[in-house]
Write an enzyme that holds these catalytic residues in place. Sequence first.
Site, PDB file in Angstrom:
ATOM      1  N   GLY A  53       0.829  -1.195   0.000  1.00  0.00           N
ATOM      2  CA  GLY A  53       0.000   0.000   0.000  1.00  0.00           C
ATOM      3  C   GLY A  53       0.865   1.247   0.000  1.00  0.00           C
ATOM      4  N   GLY A  55       2.235   5.127   1.284  1.00  0.00           N
ATOM      5  CA  GLY A  55       2.477   5.853   2.529  1.00  0.00           C
ATOM      6  C   GLY A  55       3.224   5.058   3.572  1.00  0.00           C
ATOM      7  N   CYS A  80       5.619  -5.612   1.519  1.00  0.00           N
ATOM      8  CA  CYS A  80       5.897  -4.206   1.237  1.00  0.00           C
ATOM      9  C   CYS A  80       5.467  -3.332   2.419  1.00  0.00           C
ATOM     10  CB  CYS A  80       5.255  -3.793  -0.085  1.00  0.00           C
ATOM     11  SG  CYS A  80       5.988  -2.301  -0.796  1.00  0.00           S
ATOM     12  N   GLN A  84       6.875  -3.327   6.294  1.00  0.00           N
ATOM     13  CA  GLN A  84       7.340  -2.122   6.987  1.00  0.00           C
ATOM     14  C   GLN A  84       6.608  -1.926   8.308  1.00  0.00           C
ATOM     15  OE1 GLN A  84       6.724   0.892   4.009  1.00  0.00           O
ATOM     16  NE2 GLN A  84       8.309   0.068   2.656  1.00  0.00           N
ATOM     17  N   SER A 145       9.756   2.986  -2.279  1.00  0.00           N
ATOM     18  CA  SER A 145      10.629   4.149  -2.081  1.00  0.00           C
ATOM     19  C   SER A 145      11.001   4.315  -0.615  1.00  0.00           C
ATOM     20  CB  SER A 145       9.947   5.423  -2.592  1.00  0.00           C
ATOM     21  OG  SER A 145       8.699   5.619  -1.952  1.00  0.00           O
ATOM     22  N   LEU A 146      10.491   3.433   0.243  1.00  0.00           N
ATOM     23  CA  LEU A 146      10.825   3.426   1.664  1.00  0.00           C
ATOM     24  C   LEU A 146      11.485   2.093   1.995  1.00  0.00           C
ATOM     25  CD1 LEU A 146       7.446   4.759   3.143  1.00  0.00           C
ATOM     26  CD2 LEU A 146       9.493   6.102   2.622  1.00  0.00           C
ATOM     27  N   HIS A 185       7.771  -7.833  -3.903  1.00  0.00           N
ATOM     28  CA  HIS A 185       6.423  -8.296  -4.253  1.00  0.00           C
ATOM     29  C   HIS A 185       6.476  -9.704  -4.847  1.00  0.00           C
ATOM     30  CE1 HIS A 185       3.987  -4.487  -3.899  1.00  0.00           C
ATOM     31  NE2 HIS A 185       5.226  -4.019  -3.801  1.00  0.00           N
ATOM     32  N   GLU A 187       4.029 -11.500  -5.534  1.00  0.00           N
ATOM     33  CA  GLU A 187       2.875 -11.658  -6.425  1.00  0.00           C
ATOM     34  C   GLU A 187       3.098 -11.019  -7.788  1.00  0.00           C
ATOM     35  OE1 GLU A 187       2.252  -7.613  -4.647  1.00  0.00           O
ATOM     36  OE2 GLU A 187       3.218  -9.498  -4.103  1.00  0.00           O
TER      37      GLU A 187
END
Length: 208
Positions: A53, A55, A80, A84, A145-146, A185, A187
């Site tokens: 997802g 953010g 992902c 985190q 990006s994190l 990922h 998937e």
Amino acid sequence: MTHVVLIDNHDSFVYNLVDAFAVAGYKCTVFRNTVPVETILAANPDLICLSPGPGYPADAGNMMALIERTLGQIPLLGICLGYQALIEYHGGKVEPCGPVHGTTDNMILTDAGVQSPVFAGLATDVEPDHPEIPGRKVPIGRYHSLGCVVAPDGIESLGTCSSEIGDVIMAARTTDGKAIGLQFHPESVLSPTGPVILSRCVEQLLAN
């Protein structure tokens, strides 16, 4: 039949995961991350998957509260953003690491990753003349990006990739084996052995 509850963190990959779980032979129920924790628990999941997802984890509805209620009690698989969230729950730092969207990269397995059944036989750099020496490169699909560079207490790194801020952890597990996190990922078509990795994660979590 194993019942996987998938927490939808408003990501386009969610239904790729639904399809992947179905192909693997699991029953899958999807709840948005705003659904109350009690409603999710009432579905009697054998395993909970925290989806990708946008953010930061703290902004993803009730996901952190769900981890608080279930960690160590119900097997958790974070992908992902879901990974985190497991890192942040354990006190780790998730920070910008430079955008990497839609590329296949080689994850380098740590010693723990080499020994993990999740990645057994999947490395692409095993030398034919020395099959007794384990490979460490596993191709995976990156869209993030994190990232996290330093594993917090209670988390063991299984593999890393390079980034602007150093080697970011791409796969990890809790030291009690009750949760597994994947920054990449499985998937995605960009993860050539993704379906195998996903099924093995479920198998390992259910075995603990």
